[in-house]
Write an enzyme that holds these catalytic residues in place. Structure first.
Site, PDB file in Angstrom:
ATOM      1  CE1 TYR A  50      -3.031  -3.309   0.701  1.00  0.00           C
ATOM      2  CE2 TYR A  50      -3.466  -2.242   2.711  1.00  0.00           C
ATOM      3  CZ  TYR A  50      -3.396  -3.276   1.906  1.00  0.00           C
ATOM      4  OH  TYR A  50      -4.718  -4.231   2.204  1.00  0.00           O
ATOM      5  CG  HIS A  56      -0.699  -8.349   0.871  1.00  0.00           C
ATOM      6  ND1 HIS A  56      -0.464  -7.058   0.860  1.00  0.00           N
ATOM      7  CD2 HIS A  56      -1.932  -8.494   0.868  1.00  0.00           C
ATOM      8  CE1 HIS A  56      -1.390  -6.333   0.540  1.00  0.00           C
ATOM      9  NE2 HIS A  56      -2.455  -7.243   0.515  1.00  0.00           N
TER      10      HIS A  56
HETATM   11  N1  NAP Z   1      -5.412  -8.420   2.409  1.00  0.00           N
HETATM   12  C1  NAP Z   1      -6.007  -7.880   1.328  1.00  0.00           C
HETATM   13  O1  NAP Z   1      -5.505  -8.516   0.212  1.00  0.00           O
HETATM   14  C2  NAP Z   1      -6.694  -6.507   0.965  1.00  0.00           C
HETATM   15  C3  NAP Z   1      -7.610  -6.105   0.107  1.00  0.00           C
HETATM   16  C4  NAP Z   1      -8.239  -5.173   0.141  1.00  0.00           C
HETATM   17  C5  NAP Z   1      -8.468  -4.396   1.144  1.00  0.00           C
HETATM   18  N2  NAP Z   1      -7.604  -4.651   2.229  1.00  0.00           N
HETATM   19  C6  NAP Z   1      -7.633  -3.894   3.719  1.00  0.00           C
HETATM   20  O2  NAP Z   1      -9.078  -3.703   3.815  1.00  0.00           O
HETATM   21  C7  NAP Z   1      -9.220  -2.178   3.876  1.00  0.00           C
HETATM   22  C8  NAP Z   1     -10.705  -1.907   3.384  1.00  0.00           C
HETATM   23  O3  NAP Z   1     -11.060  -2.464   2.351  1.00  0.00           O
HETATM   24  P1  NAP Z   1     -11.446  -1.652   0.928  1.00  0.00           P
HETATM   25  O4  NAP Z   1     -10.738  -0.123   1.222  1.00  0.00           O
HETATM   26  O5  NAP Z   1     -11.038  -2.412  -0.074  1.00  0.00           O
HETATM   27  O6  NAP Z   1     -13.030  -1.369   1.058  1.00  0.00           O
HETATM   28  P2  NAP Z   1     -14.091  -1.006   2.111  1.00  0.00           P
HETATM   29  O7  NAP Z   1     -13.473  -0.502   3.663  1.00  0.00           O
HETATM   30  O8  NAP Z   1     -15.002  -1.922   2.258  1.00  0.00           O
HETATM   31  O9  NAP Z   1     -14.411   0.270   1.361  1.00  0.00           O
HETATM   32  C9  NAP Z   1     -13.976   1.535   1.357  1.00  0.00           C
HETATM   33  C10 NAP Z   1     -14.715   2.320   0.300  1.00  0.00           C
HETATM   34  O10 NAP Z   1     -16.049   2.718   0.835  1.00  0.00           O
HETATM   35  C11 NAP Z   1     -16.313   4.044   0.978  1.00  0.00           C
HETATM   36  N3  NAP Z   1     -16.865   4.447   2.215  1.00  0.00           N
HETATM   37  C12 NAP Z   1     -16.242   4.278   3.495  1.00  0.00           C
HETATM   38  N4  NAP Z   1     -17.255   4.503   4.346  1.00  0.00           N
HETATM   39  C13 NAP Z   1     -18.274   4.682   3.807  1.00  0.00           C
HETATM   40  C14 NAP Z   1     -19.767   5.158   4.208  1.00  0.00           C
HETATM   41  N5  NAP Z   1     -19.917   5.080   5.753  1.00  0.00           N
HETATM   42  N6  NAP Z   1     -20.655   5.266   3.250  1.00  0.00           N
HETATM   43  C15 NAP Z   1     -20.277   5.084   1.950  1.00  0.00           C
HETATM   44  N7  NAP Z   1     -19.122   4.578   1.540  1.00  0.00           N
HETATM   45  C16 NAP Z   1     -18.025   4.527   2.351  1.00  0.00           C
HETATM   46  C17 NAP Z   1     -14.874   4.537   0.731  1.00  0.00           C
HETATM   47  O11 NAP Z   1     -14.858   5.864   0.115  1.00  0.00           O
HETATM   48  P3  NAP Z   1     -14.584   7.323   0.736  1.00  0.00           P
HETATM   49  O12 NAP Z   1     -13.294   7.423   0.842  1.00  0.00           O
HETATM   50  O13 NAP Z   1     -14.832   8.418  -0.518  1.00  0.00           O
HETATM   51  O14 NAP Z   1     -15.477   7.524   2.092  1.00  0.00           O
HETATM   52  C18 NAP Z   1     -14.042   3.612  -0.097  1.00  0.00           C
HETATM   53  O15 NAP Z   1     -14.197   3.826  -1.449  1.00  0.00           O
HETATM   54  C19 NAP Z   1      -8.352  -1.735   3.025  1.00  0.00           C
HETATM   55  O16 NAP Z   1      -7.857  -0.436   3.167  1.00  0.00           O
HETATM   56  C20 NAP Z   1      -7.030  -2.283   3.451  1.00  0.00           C
HETATM   57  O17 NAP Z   1      -6.326  -2.035   4.711  1.00  0.00           O
HETATM   58  C21 NAP Z   1      -6.912  -5.789   2.286  1.00  0.00           C
END
Ligand code: NAP
Length: 269
Positions: A42, A100
């Site tokens: 990241y 990861h």
């Molecule tokens: N291990 C892995 O392979 C892997 C893969 C993917 C992710 N991750 C981890 O998981 C974390 C979260 O996953 P993610 O970022 O993919 O998905 P997520 O947390 O499910 O969704 C984030 C998205 O949702 C929006 N959002 C956040 N709060 C909201 C709300 N209350 N209402 C409406 N929209 C909202 C955000 O936009 P805004 O920023 O515009 O609010 C962003 O686009 C990542 O940051 C990372 O640390 C790990």
């Protein structure tokens, strides 16, 4: 090795880069999040470290996870890479180091890199170790190789619209905590009418309900946002108590559609 347990609700840092990223991570710490999820891939380890220092919080009060990228799985490569991660974070030790992804296309056996992860723990670079995107077979193989050294978590895609139940049940049965990534389906959770209806009944948002559901199942969840109001609102999930009936309804929403599915990834369960 002593230290805090992994707080169930964490803050994801994918995309939280630069000055805006530091502000968002700082906002999360101010809101009350005490678990930050970063990764070598990241490129947000420096931002996490800077936000932690600016917060003035004692080191022992924030649980920090990072993840080792597959390029660092080669012989003798994993530990130096974690040393670089700690340097970028400005920390002597991370609370949790994850693999990861399993090696792309299975090109390396687990026996190449799981023992290096165990050694990182042994040396104190990581207080706990775990995996991410591991299938049932890979998880079992990793546990076998570790021979009693625990895996704290398997971080996988899971939310009410992608329930990933078979894998999650297996992790739970093996004593490995499930950490849900994309826990709010990347902002799409509010598209579902049942989620909206349950949210309304609680005077809450569908995102809060999704997170409350995951926590109710004993999982951890790591939502992210770049917006202060959403960072704060998502944390409010901790105050929501769903009824058994509501949980049953959410259990029925699975669409089985995985959103993170690289062609070099493992053969999913
Ligand atoms: N291990 C892995 O392979 C892997 C893969 C993917 C992710 N991750 C981890 O998981 C974390 C979260 O996953 P993610 O970022 O993919 O998905 P997520 O947390 O499910 O969704 C984030 C998205 O949702 C929006 N959002 C956040 N709060 C909201 C709300 N209350 N209402 C409406 N929209 C909202 C955000 O936009 P805004 O920023 O515009 O609010 C962003 O686009 C990542 O940051 C990372 O640390 C790990």
């Amino acid at each position: 090795m002593q230290g805090m347990d992994m707080p169930p609700l964490g803050f994801g840092t994918y995309g939280r880069k630069g000055a805006e990223g530091i502000d968002a991570i700082g906002c999360a710490l101010e809101t009350g999040y005490r678990h930050l999820d970063t990764a070598q891939d990241y490129d947000t380890e420096a931002e996490v470290g800077e936000a932690m220092r600016r917060s003035g919080l004692p080191r022992g009060e924030v649980f920090v996870t990072t993840k080792v990228r597959p390029a660092n799985f080669g012989p003798g490569a994993l530990i130096p890479s974690l040393e670089r991660s700690c340097e970028a974070l400005g920390l002597e030790q991370v609370d949790l180091a994850l693999i990861h992804w399993p090696a792309p296309n299975g090109e390396r056996p687990l026996s190449d890199y799981i023992p290096q992860l165990a050694e990182a723990r042994e040396r104190g670079l990581a207080r706990n170790i775990g995996v991410s995107n591991f299938t049932i077979a890979l998880l079992d193989e990793a546990l076998e190789i570790l021979g009693g050294v625990p895996l704290l978590t398997n971080q996988v895609e899971l939310n009410p619209l992608f329930r990933n139940r078979k894998l999650a049940d297996h992790c739970t049965a093996r004593g490995v905590t499930v950490t849900c990534y994309q826990p709010i389906a990347h902002g799409r959770i509010g598209e579902d009418p049942v989620m909206r209806e349950i949210a309304e009944a609680h005077g809450a948002t569908p995102e809060q309900v999704a997170l409350a559901f995951e926590l109710s199942r004993g999982y951890a969840a790591i939502p992210t946002s770049g917006k202060a109001e959403r960072i704060k609102a998502n944390f409010g999930a901790l105050d929501i108590q769903l009824t058994e009936g509501e949980i049953d309804r959410i259990e029925g929403l699975d669409r089985g559609q995985r959103s993170i599915d690289p062609d070099w990834g493992p053969d999913w369960d």
